[in-house]
Design a protein around this motif. Structure first.
Motif, PDB file in Angstrom:
ATOM      1  N   LEU A  52       0.829  -1.209   0.000  1.00 32.55           N
ATOM      2  CA  LEU A  52       0.000   0.000   0.000  1.00 32.55           C
ATOM      3  C   LEU A  52       0.859   1.253   0.000  1.00 32.55           C
ATOM      4  N   LEU A  53       1.882   1.286   0.845  1.00 31.55           N
ATOM      5  CA  LEU A  53       2.744   2.459   0.924  1.00 31.55           C
ATOM      6  C   LEU A  53       3.545   2.661  -0.359  1.00 31.55           C
ATOM      7  N   ILE A  54       3.984   1.562  -0.960  1.00 32.53           N
ATOM      8  CA  ILE A  54       4.703   1.656  -2.234  1.00 32.53           C
ATOM      9  C   ILE A  54       3.789   2.214  -3.316  1.00 32.53           C
ATOM     10  N   ALA A  55       2.538   1.754  -3.336  1.00 33.46           N
ATOM     11  CA  ALA A  55       1.576   2.260  -4.324  1.00 33.46           C
ATOM     12  C   ALA A  55       1.346   3.757  -4.135  1.00 33.46           C
ATOM     13  N   LEU A  56       1.248   4.205  -2.883  1.00 35.43           N
ATOM     14  CA  LEU A  56       1.078   5.635  -2.613  1.00 35.43           C
ATOM     15  C   LEU A  56       2.293   6.420  -3.090  1.00 35.43           C
ATOM     16  N   GLY A  57       3.479   5.866  -2.836  1.00 41.34           N
ATOM     17  CA  GLY A  57       4.697   6.547  -3.257  1.00 41.34           C
ATOM     18  C   GLY A  57       4.828   6.627  -4.757  1.00 41.34           C
ATOM     19  N   VAL A  58       4.604   5.512  -5.436  1.00 42.89           N
ATOM     20  CA  VAL A  58       4.708   5.489  -6.896  1.00 42.89           C
ATOM     21  C   VAL A  58       3.662   6.395  -7.526  1.00 42.89           C
ATOM     22  N   GLY A  59       2.420   6.318  -7.053  1.00 43.82           N
ATOM     23  CA  GLY A  59       1.358   7.158  -7.606  1.00 43.82           C
ATOM     24  C   GLY A  59       1.539   8.627  -7.308  1.00 43.82           C
ATOM     25  N   GLY A  60       1.946   8.950  -6.093  1.00 40.55           N
ATOM     26  CA  GLY A  60       2.099  10.349  -5.707  1.00 40.55           C
ATOM     27  C   GLY A  60       3.250  11.024  -6.407  1.00 40.55           C
ATOM     28  N   VAL A  61       4.413  10.402  -6.398  1.00 37.61           N
ATOM     29  CA  VAL A  61       5.576  10.989  -7.055  1.00 37.61           C
ATOM     30  C   VAL A  61       5.345  11.056  -8.562  1.00 37.61           C
ATOM     31  N   GLY A  62       4.717  10.013  -9.111  1.00 34.59           N
ATOM     32  CA  GLY A  62       4.432  10.011 -10.549  1.00 34.59           C
ATOM     33  C   GLY A  62       3.529  11.156 -10.946  1.00 34.59           C
ATOM     34  N   ALA A  63       2.531  11.458 -10.108  1.00 37.35           N
ATOM     35  CA  ALA A  63       1.611  12.553 -10.408  1.00 37.35           C
ATOM     36  C   ALA A  63       2.328  13.892 -10.389  1.00 37.35           C
ATOM     37  N   VAL A  64       3.246  14.068  -9.446  1.00 38.58           N
ATOM     38  CA  VAL A  64       3.995  15.322  -9.358  1.00 38.58           C
ATOM     39  C   VAL A  64       4.868  15.502 -10.594  1.00 38.58           C
ATOM     40  N   VAL A  65       5.506  14.393 -11.021  1.00 39.47           N
ATOM     41  CA  VAL A  65       6.383  14.465 -12.191  1.00 39.47           C
ATOM     42  C   VAL A  65       5.599  14.834 -13.442  1.00 39.47           C
ATOM     43  N   VAL A  66       4.382  14.277 -13.576  1.00 36.26           N
ATOM     44  CA  VAL A  66       3.550  14.599 -14.737  1.00 36.26           C
ATOM     45  C   VAL A  66       3.159  16.070 -14.728  1.00 36.26           C
ATOM     46  N   ALA A  67       2.805  16.597 -13.552  1.00 36.79           N
ATOM     47  CA  ALA A  67       2.379  17.993 -13.453  1.00 36.79           C
ATOM     48  C   ALA A  67       3.555  18.956 -13.539  1.00 36.79           C
ATOM     49  N   TRP A  68       4.702  18.527 -13.109  1.00 34.69           N
ATOM     50  CA  TRP A  68       5.884  19.397 -13.080  1.00 34.69           C
ATOM     51  C   TRP A  68       7.113  18.576 -13.479  1.00 34.69           C
ATOM     52  N   PRO A  69       7.446  18.527 -14.758  1.00 33.74           N
ATOM     53  CA  PRO A  69       8.569  17.701 -15.240  1.00 33.74           C
ATOM     54  C   PRO A  69       9.887  17.971 -14.530  1.00 33.74           C
ATOM     55  N   ALA A  70      10.090  19.225 -14.105  1.00 33.86           N
ATOM     56  CA  ALA A  70      11.345  19.551 -13.420  1.00 33.86           C
ATOM     57  C   ALA A  70      11.476  18.813 -12.100  1.00 33.86           C
ATOM     58  N   ALA A  71      10.345  18.275 -11.590  1.00 30.40           N
ATOM     59  CA  ALA A  71      10.385  17.545 -10.323  1.00 30.40           C
ATOM     60  C   ALA A  71      11.228  16.293 -10.442  1.00 30.40           C
ATOM     61  N   LEU A  72      11.355  15.765 -11.664  1.00 28.99           N
ATOM     62  CA  LEU A  72      12.160  14.561 -11.862  1.00 28.99           C
ATOM     63  C   LEU A  72      13.610  14.811 -11.460  1.00 28.99           C
ATOM     64  N   THR A  73      14.106  16.021 -11.785  1.00 28.87           N
ATOM     65  CA  THR A  73      15.471  16.363 -11.402  1.00 28.87           C
ATOM     66  C   THR A  73      15.600  16.491  -9.890  1.00 28.87           C
ATOM     67  N   VAL A  74      14.599  17.155  -9.287  1.00 34.69           N
ATOM     68  CA  VAL A  74      14.616  17.329  -7.827  1.00 34.69           C
ATOM     69  C   VAL A  74      14.543  15.978  -7.132  1.00 34.69           C
ATOM     70  N   VAL A  75      13.613  15.144  -7.606  1.00 35.86           N
ATOM     71  CA  VAL A  75      13.454  13.817  -7.022  1.00 35.86           C
ATOM     72  C   VAL A  75      14.729  12.999  -7.185  1.00 35.86           C
ATOM     73  N   GLY A  76      15.366  13.131  -8.334  1.00 37.81           N
ATOM     74  CA  GLY A  76      16.604  12.399  -8.571  1.00 37.81           C
ATOM     75  C   GLY A  76      17.688  12.761  -7.581  1.00 37.81           C
ATOM     76  N   TRP A  77      17.849  14.066  -7.339  1.00 37.73           N
ATOM     77  CA  TRP A  77      18.876  14.512  -6.396  1.00 37.73           C
ATOM     78  C   TRP A  77      18.546  14.102  -4.964  1.00 37.73           C
ATOM     79  N   ILE A  78      17.297  14.333  -4.546  1.00 38.67           N
ATOM     80  CA  ILE A  78      16.911  14.007  -3.168  1.00 38.67           C
ATOM     81  C   ILE A  78      16.932  12.501  -2.939  1.00 38.67           C
ATOM     82  N   GLY A  79      16.329  11.753  -3.867  1.00 40.31           N
ATOM     83  CA  GLY A  79      16.321  10.302  -3.736  1.00 40.31           C
ATOM     84  C   GLY A  79      17.719   9.729  -3.773  1.00 40.31           C
ATOM     85  N   GLY A  80      18.569  10.266  -4.662  1.00 39.76           N
ATOM     86  CA  GLY A  80      19.946   9.805  -4.734  1.00 39.76           C
ATOM     87  C   GLY A  80      20.703  10.075  -3.449  1.00 39.76           C
ATOM     88  N   ALA A  81      20.465  11.253  -2.868  1.00 39.57           N
ATOM     89  CA  ALA A  81      21.134  11.605  -1.617  1.00 39.57           C
ATOM     90  C   ALA A  81      20.729  10.663  -0.488  1.00 39.57           C
TER      91      ALA A  81
END
Length: 205
Positions: A52-81
């Motif tokens: 359930l938590l994985i589904a929330l994470g995948v769906g939530g982050v995916g929605a942000v990326v679709v609405a704001w493509p630049a979020a992919l870069t932010v997510v990449g840096w934060i997730g990588g860190a």
């Protein structure tokens, strides 16, 4: 065919790297398994909660990326860190182990209801669970674009396999996992996987 399964395999590896660590939840599952006390209920709660938590994470982050493509870069840096940080901590445990294995001794839970409530508390009241599943898995999944749900399925499957093996195989794993050296090997695998994934995310961002 191989490329179609690649995101699922990546998700499986990521999910396994995040949950195969010494922690309160894993210690409880192993303890219940050793005692054969409400094992099916405990394993089910842990696996379904992660899914359930994985589904929330995948769906939530995916929605942000679709609405704001630049979020992919932010997510990449934060997730990588985060991944690099987790990898560094795992590597530190390899170099400087605590000196003890996983403790399975102690009093019995007393009832199925108590075991279930304890498992729910260890799962849902642990902030690291949200970081691992909702944020980390979600952020890494977002890097796979349209295949992020396949990645999420792989991560959820890793939880099912791990908790089932830990709970139902506890009679065989108990003595092995009580050895500090066994956890050092697991931590070494976790460190390598996390650091490689972290570097990949940061480089891709």
């Amino acid at each position: 065919m191989t490329s179609a399964f690649a995101p699922a395999l990546a998700g499986f590896g990521t999910g396994l790297s995040l949950i195969v660590v010494i922690g309160a939840q894993n210690a409880f599952v192993l303890r219940q398994g050793v005692r054969r006390d409400a094992v099916l209920a405990v394993v089910g709660i842990c696996a379904l909660s992660d899914a359930l938590l994985i589904a929330l994470g995948v769906g939530g982050v995916g929605a942000v990326v679709v609405a704001w493509p630049a979020a992919l870069t932010v997510v990449g840096w934060i997730g990588g860190a985060f991944l690099l940080g987790y990898g560094a901590l795992a590597a530190r445990r390899v170099v400087r182990p605590a000196g003890t294995g996983l403790e399975t001794a102690g009093g019995a839970t007393g009832s199925r209801r108590r075991a279930v409530l304890t498992c729910l508390a260890l799962t849902w009241l642990n902030p690291h669970v949200y970081l691992d599943t909702v944020f980390l898995v979600g952020s890494v999944a977002a890097d796979h674009g349209p295949a992020r749900w396949t990645f999420g399925v792989g991560a959820a499957l890793a939880s099912v396999c791990w908790f089932a093996a830990l709970g139902f195989g506890a009679r065989l794993l108990g003595r092995f996992l009580a050895r500090p050296a066994a956890w050092r090997v697991l931590d070494a695998l976790v460190a390598v996987t996390m650091i490689v994934l972290g570097v990949t995310l940061v480089a891709g961002a």
